[in-house]
Motif scaffolding. Structure first.
Motif, short mmCIF file in Angstrom:
data_model
loop_
_atom_site.label_atom_id
_atom_site.label_comp_id
_atom_site.label_asym_id
_atom_site.label_seq_id
_atom_site.Cartn_x
_atom_site.Cartn_y
_atom_site.Cartn_z
N ALA A 88 -4.68 7.90 -7.57
CA ALA A 88 -4.76 6.62 -6.86
C ALA A 88 -4.50 6.81 -5.37
O ALA A 88 -3.64 7.61 -4.98
N GLU A 89 -5.22 6.06 -4.55
CA GLU A 89 -5.11 6.24 -3.11
C GLU A 89 -3.84 5.64 -2.54
O GLU A 89 -3.29 6.13 -1.56
N PHE A 133 -2.31 -1.06 -10.33
CA PHE A 133 -3.41 -1.43 -11.21
C PHE A 133 -3.59 -0.42 -12.35
O PHE A 133 -4.13 -0.78 -13.41
N ILE A 186 -10.65 -3.47 -2.08
CA ILE A 186 -9.95 -3.26 -3.35
C ILE A 186 -10.93 -3.22 -4.52
O ILE A 186 -10.70 -2.54 -5.52
N LYS A 234 -12.14 0.22 -5.56
CA LYS A 234 -11.19 1.16 -6.14
C LYS A 234 -11.43 1.27 -7.65
O LYS A 234 -11.58 0.27 -8.34
N LYS A 282 0.82 -1.21 0.00
CA LYS A 282 0.00 0.00 0.00
C LYS A 282 0.85 1.26 0.00
O LYS A 282 0.47 2.28 -0.59
N GLU A 321 -3.40 0.44 -5.82
CA GLU A 321 -4.22 1.00 -6.90
C GLU A 321 -3.33 1.59 -8.00
O GLU A 321 -3.65 1.51 -9.19
N GLU A 358 -9.46 1.99 -10.20
CA GLU A 358 -8.48 1.37 -11.08
C GLU A 358 -8.60 -0.15 -11.09
O GLU A 358 -8.40 -0.79 -12.13
N TYR A 359 -8.92 -0.73 -9.93
CA TYR A 359 -9.16 -2.18 -9.90
C TYR A 359 -10.37 -2.52 -10.75
O TYR A 359 -10.36 -3.48 -11.52
N LYS A 418 -5.47 -10.16 -10.28
CA LYS A 418 -6.72 -9.54 -9.84
C LYS A 418 -7.30 -10.29 -8.63
O LYS A 418 -7.72 -9.68 -7.64
#
Length: 312
Positions: free
Chosen positions: A112-113, A120, A192, A195, A85, A117, A197-198, A181
């Motif tokens: 992205a956080e 991804f 996740i 999110k 992370k 992310e 981007e995921y 994934k």
């Protein structure tokens, strides 16, 4: 190279070949990923590993084949990664992905956080390049589909199987990304999935797999069609050879009879023996032909193949 995003909330460390010293210097700051590089540096194939021993400190690492030449097995690109992370590390990643905009990718990563992310975002770009190339494959498949109707031969069948092999290569490239994934969901739970981007990667994976499955069905249908046409033509050839053999049976039978060397053969003294033999052979052959035609055993063997037709 270090990039920081989201107001320095997380970082991306990107190292190229020849920067092993810098990479090892970074790994000394993060003991948890110290063994990662030693385990993957010689790896030339897909590899994924997950560590969930410490809650809140889960990480994913491994290697990913992200580019593969369709014709040459050895012509491929592999990069190694470590994801957490707080940051993610890539080694030997070539950003020259077709249709990819590096500045645009950095812009997405800024939103992205965390590092997961952010990674991804990178996967999404790889998948986008796959989708663009698969769209190009559709045009080739369309061309092949109509060539099969115009001219069905061994060279075309070879091309069909080449296209099928290309689909298998695309499917092989998608498998490790699909696994990534699921590993991300295993490591970080349902959060996740929320999110963006995921979600984008998930959609692109499903879209690519759908396209590949549909194209594979088309290829399989073309192969089955080719097998039916080939079987039909093979049967027609065997039927033609059989009919020709039967039609020439009178010629061979009478020829064998009069080719005997018996001392007493009355026909040898006949003044019109040659004419009689010729007429007898013609009548026998014609009678046999009419019999076969009446029975419907001649089929279409005397007809030529029509243009743009599979069977006629």
């Amino acid at each position: 190279m270090q990039y920081t995003f989201n107001q320095d909330q997380w970082a991306w460390y990107d190292f190229k070949e020849g920067q092993e010293v810098e990479l090892k210097g970074l790994l000394e700051k993060f003991p948890a990923c110290h063994s990662w590089y030693e385990d993957v540096k010689e790896n030339k194939s897909n590899f994924l590993e997950l560590n969930t021993q410490t809650r809140g400190k889960e990480y994913i690492w491994g290697s990913l084949v992200y580019q593969q030449d369709i014709d040459k097995k050895e012509d491929k690109k592999v990069f190694h990664f470590y994801i957490s992370k707080e940051f993610f590390i890539t080694f030997n990643f070539d950003f020259n992905i077709p249709e990819s905009d590096k500045a645009g990718v950095h812009g997405q990563m800024e939103q992205a956080e965390d590092g997961v992310e952010g990674f991804f975002v990178l996967l999404g770009e790889i998948l986008l390049s796959y989708l663009n190339r698969i769209d190009g494959y559709e045009e080739n498949l369309h061309e092949l589909l109509w060539k099969m109707k115009e001219r069905n031969n061994l060279q075309l069948l070879e091309k069909v199987y080449e296209n099928r092999h290309e689909l298998l290569v695309w499917k092989n490239l998608l498998i490790p990304i699909t696994e990534l994934k699921f590993i991300a969901r295993e490591a970080y739970g349902e959060e996740i999935r929320k999110k963006p981007e995921y979600s984008r990667v998930d959609t692109r994976v499903n879209r690519a797999r759908m396209l590949i499955e549909e194209y594979q069905q088309e290829i399989d249908t073309m192969i089955r069609l080719e097998e039916v046409v080939s079987t039909h033509r093979g049967n027609e050839i065997m039927k033609t050879l059989t009919v020709m053999t039967v039609l020439f049976t009178p010629v061979m039978a009478w020829g064998a009879l009069w080719g005997m060397n018996f001392k007493i053969m009355p026909e040898l003294e006949w003044q019109l023996g040659y004419l009689f033999a010729g007429i007898l052979i013609l009548v026998s052959t014609l009678g046999l032909y009419l019999y076969l035609r009446k029975k419907g055993w001649m089929g279409d063997i005397l007809k030529g193949k029509k243009k743009d037709s599979f069977f006629e």
